[in-house]
Motif scaffolding. Structure first.
Motif, PDB file in Angstrom:
ATOM      1  N   UNK A 259       9.126  22.570  61.039  1.00  0.00           N
ATOM      2  CA  UNK A 259       9.394  22.413  59.817  1.00  0.00           C
ATOM      3  C   UNK A 259       8.963  20.746  59.802  1.00  0.00           C
ATOM      4  N   UNK A 260       8.141  20.214  58.708  1.00  0.00           N
ATOM      5  CA  UNK A 260       7.607  18.680  58.763  1.00  0.00           C
ATOM      6  C   UNK A 260       7.953  18.217  57.159  1.00  0.00           C
ATOM      7  N   UNK A 261       7.752  17.001  57.132  1.00  0.00           N
ATOM      8  CA  UNK A 261       7.835  16.069  55.917  1.00  0.00           C
ATOM      9  C   UNK A 261       9.129  15.743  55.635  1.00  0.00           C
TER      10      UNK A 261
ATOM     11  N   UNK B  75      13.636  25.998  53.649  1.00  0.00           N
ATOM     12  CA  UNK B  75      12.802  26.358  54.737  1.00  0.00           C
ATOM     13  C   UNK B  75      13.342  27.572  55.640  1.00  0.00           C
ATOM     14  N   UNK B  76      14.597  27.367  56.054  1.00  0.00           N
ATOM     15  CA  UNK B  76      15.220  28.244  56.930  1.00  0.00           C
ATOM     16  C   UNK B  76      15.487  29.586  56.185  1.00  0.00           C
TER      17      UNK B  76
ATOM     18  N   UNK C 200       5.493  22.615  55.801  1.00  0.00           N
ATOM     19  CA  UNK C 200       5.510  21.361  55.344  1.00  0.00           C
ATOM     20  C   UNK C 200       6.471  21.199  53.840  1.00  0.00           C
ATOM     21  N   UNK C 201       7.441  20.328  54.076  1.00  0.00           N
ATOM     22  CA  UNK C 201       8.329  20.055  52.718  1.00  0.00           C
ATOM     23  C   UNK C 201       7.837  18.868  52.060  1.00  0.00           C
TER      24      UNK C 201
ATOM     25  N   UNK D  14       2.885  26.256  53.531  1.00  0.00           N
ATOM     26  CA  UNK D  14       2.781  26.872  54.789  1.00  0.00           C
ATOM     27  C   UNK D  14       1.477  26.830  55.527  1.00  0.00           C
ATOM     28  N   UNK D  15       1.323  26.736  56.794  1.00  0.00           N
ATOM     29  CA  UNK D  15       0.048  26.640  57.479  1.00  0.00           C
ATOM     30  C   UNK D  15       0.073  27.666  58.469  1.00  0.00           C
TER      31      UNK D  15
END
Length: 288
Positions: A165-167, A186-187, A208-209, A217-218
């Motif tokens: 999880x990023x951002x 995200x969870x 990514x948030x 999503x990637x």
């Protein structure tokens, strides 16, 4: 005139008030004696109980002969017993269950712990470990459990492969007591993916948030970028899976936009095609 002879041994009758006073004083005395007996008896019982308890603390009959540890998958039994500070031979009455549970919870992998005396010779410790479902990238990588709690800094010893999880920043998390609204989204998305059969959580590399645009999503293998937005994840995943089925996967797809009403925007990976003079040029991006 007639005179009556006074009786010599006649007793003078005591007044009623005096008799009542003596009766009350007599009762008070009896009550005081009873109270004294009760106090003394109570003290004897207390001292007797303390004596028995102290003797039981020394008794070999109440020594721990078996310690059962259950529920531990990641943590070793020896680690748990070291935290509990309890061993075979310790007295069952002397150990502090509350303190044992508190000490074991110091390990970040422990979500819940329950200790129980199994009279007359055993102690059971039941552990519920945290289930990590993602990393979160703040000032370093941290593990996030299935409740959205960031519980420990990741290390090489963890040996797990999870989406990242990023951002978000540490300040974002601290403002919301270790649970960010976006991190929870995200969870929840990861929970949805665990029940999917077409686009599964194992396909996911990164979430990514963005506080404005929501979640992106990637994928792990193709690196496809998938924009989901902030809501209606289940319905959007249904649309994504229809695209995957129609193309037999995400190979060749650079971007999927699902945050556009009920439609889907798909952008293919640019292809290089040879020109007539032998120079290779990129083909135009296609949208379907």
């Amino acid at each position: 005139m007639v005179y009556r002879k006074k009786q010599r041994n006649a007793k003078k009758k005591e007044p009623v008030a005096n008799r009542l006073k003596k009766t009350i004083e007599s009762r008070d005395t009896v009550n005081a004696i009873k109270l004294g007996i009760c106090v003394i008896s109570g003290l004897l019982i207390v001292f007797g109980a303390l004596h028995i308890y102290n003797e039981l603390l020394k008794s070999s009959y109440l020594s721990i002969r078996e310690i059962k540890v259950t529920g531990n998958m990641r943590l070793a039994r020896a680690e748990i017993l070291e935290l509990a500070d309890v061993d075979i031979g310790d007295n069952l009455l002397a150990i502090d269950i509350t303190n044992i549970q508190k000490n074991i919870r110091l390990n970040p992998w422990v979500a819940q712990v329950k200790g129980k005396r199994d009279f007359l010779d055993g102690l059971s410790i039941d552990i519920k470990e945290r289930n990590p479902i993602a990393f979160i990238n703040l000032d370093a990588l941290y593990l996030v459990d299935e409740a959205g709690v960031i519980f420990k800094k990741a290390s090489l010893e963890d040996e797990i492969d999870l989406p990242v999880i990023t951002g978000l920043t540490r300040e974002d998390i601290e403002e919301e007591n270790a649970k960010s609204e976006f991190a929870i989204k995200a969870v929840n998305l990861i929970h949805l993916l665990t029940n999917r059969t077409v686009f599964e959580v194992d396909y996911l590399s990164e979430i990514n948030i963005d506080k404005t645009y929501g979640l992106t999503l990637y994928t792990m293998r193709e690196g496809t970028r998938i924009e989901l937005g902030n809501d209606n994840f289940a319905e959007k995943l249904d649309r994504l899976e229809r695209v995957i089925k129609s193309r037999n996967g995400l190979e060749g797809i650079e971007f999927v936009g699902l945050n556009h009403d009920k439609g889907v925007v798909v952008r293919l990976v640019p292809k290089e095609v040879p020109a007539s003079n032998g120079v290779r040029i990129k083909a135009k991006t296609q949208k379907i």
